[in-house]
Enzyme design. Structure first.
Site, mmCIF file in Angstrom:
data_model
loop_
_atom_site.group_PDB
_atom_site.id
_atom_site.type_symbol
_atom_site.label_atom_id
_atom_site.label_comp_id
_atom_site.label_asym_id
_atom_site.label_seq_id
_atom_site.Cartn_x
_atom_site.Cartn_y
_atom_site.Cartn_z
ATOM 1 N N LYS A 53 11.092 0.231 50.140
ATOM 2 C CA LYS A 53 11.626 -1.055 50.594
ATOM 3 C C LYS A 53 11.582 -1.123 52.121
ATOM 4 O O LYS A 53 11.210 -2.143 52.695
ATOM 5 C CB LYS A 53 13.062 -1.251 50.071
ATOM 6 N N GLN A 97 21.608 0.220 46.843
ATOM 7 C CA GLN A 97 20.717 0.807 45.831
ATOM 8 C C GLN A 97 21.542 1.357 44.664
ATOM 9 O O GLN A 97 22.433 2.174 44.851
ATOM 10 C CB GLN A 97 19.875 1.925 46.490
ATOM 11 N N ASP A 120 19.537 -9.192 45.956
ATOM 12 C CA ASP A 120 19.221 -8.715 44.600
ATOM 13 C C ASP A 120 19.617 -9.756 43.549
ATOM 14 O O ASP A 120 19.246 -9.631 42.384
ATOM 15 C CB ASP A 120 19.997 -7.419 44.311
#
Ligand code: NAP
Length: 283
Positions: A53, A97, A120
């Protein structure tokens, strides 16, 4: 033989679009978009995801911030970090994460992220907006699948769409996005009685279960579009939830693993970060 839905190629196209837009903003003297990624602990797979990422952010001209907390980090420590990032006007997107170490409350962490920085799209407010068809951000993996289908001109309206897997991050939101495009959607899961009987009905089959090579050629219809979200290790190699060889000879289109949905997921994360930036900059 199926045509390949090339996630590497299409994700590069998305990244090029984003890069060009970022260049335009810089030329106008605006700051760069910024994504903050938080990693707690030593999960090897998570470390690889975070590294990818970060690299992708840098490729498109974003600022990438990384916060590493130790495995034994306390909830208060993580909460404080999120509050700090929420109130930092130079941070557009925040991504924690997952999975988190067991002692931390994952849902409360998700709930704490500002919905406007929730790239997200896991925050309940954003999930609700997706449900109502009025999203701020689209969840990265399902929207990556949608973009792939669009790029290859695959029609969804009126098609039998079968999704295998009902997770909050893939299966469920995938069903809403396909429904939003007027697909006729069926969701399968571990209690589905005769999986093959349902998957054989699919014009478009999306598989996200985390079971290596579970869907075999005899479980799909001739000329089906097969999208494999799965990422598994089998005999040391990366593979999906479908048996690529037996499905490829029957499908009209198929995603490879790796090089299919994976790169699209990251591209959509970048897209969401750009959307967050535009919200914060009133663009
Ligand atoms: P998850 O949360 O573990 O959910 C798995 C789902 O599959 C559950 O709904 C489960 O049913 C169902 N399932 C499990 N075994 C099954 C079987 N034998 N038959 C039918 N359904 C079955 O998984 P996830 O997070 O959605 O991830 C799924 C896969 O996608 C994993 O391999 C993951 O690594 C991969 N993934 C890839 C990306 C990417 O960017 N490429 C992104 C996210 C995830 P129940 O609900 O009944 O238990």
């Amino acid at each position: 033989m199926a045509k390949i839905l090339d996630g590497k190629l299409i994700s590069q196209k998305v990244k090029d679009e984003i890069t060009n837009e970022v260049i335009l903003y810089r030329e106008k003297g605006l700051r760069q978009p910024c994504l903050a990624v938080v990693l707690v602990g030593d999960n090897e797979a998570s470390k690889i995801y975070v590294r990818n990422k970060k690299r992708s952010c840098e490729q498109v001209g974003f600022v990438s911030l990384e916060y590493l907390l130790t495995e034994d980090a306390k909830q208060e420590e993580l909460d404080f970090l999120i509050d700090t990032l929420n109130s930092d006007d130079t941070v557009d997107g925040i991504l924690v994460q997952l999975p988190l170490p067991k002692h931390l409350d994952e849902q409360s962490v998700i709930n704490r992220i500002s919905p406007k920085k929730d790239v997200d799209a896991f925050h309940p407010e954003n999930v609700g907006r997706i449900m109502l068809g009025n999203p701020l951000f689209l969840p990265c993996t399902p929207s990556g699948v949608m973009r792939l289908l669009k790029e290859y001109d695959i029609q969804i309206s009126g098609k039998e769409c079968v999704i295998v897997g009902r997770s909050n991050i893939v299966g469920k939101p995938m069903s809403l996005l396909l429904l939003g495009e007027n697909g006729t959607v069926t969701i399968c899961h571990s209690r589905t009685r005769d999986l093959g009987e349902v998957t054989r009905r699919a014009d478009i089959l999306v598989v996200a279960i985390g079971v290596a090579k579970k869907i075999t050629g005899d479980m799909i219809k001739e000329s089906a579009v097969v999208v494999d979200v799965g990422m598994n290790r089998s005999e040391g190699a990366l593979c999906g939830d479908t048996d690529f060889i037996s499905c490829e000879s029957k499908a009209s289109y198929i995603t490879p693993v790796p090089g299919g949905v994976g790169p699209m997921t990251i591209a959509m994360l970048l897209q969401n970060t750009l959307t967050a930036y535009k919200i914060h900059m009133n663009i």
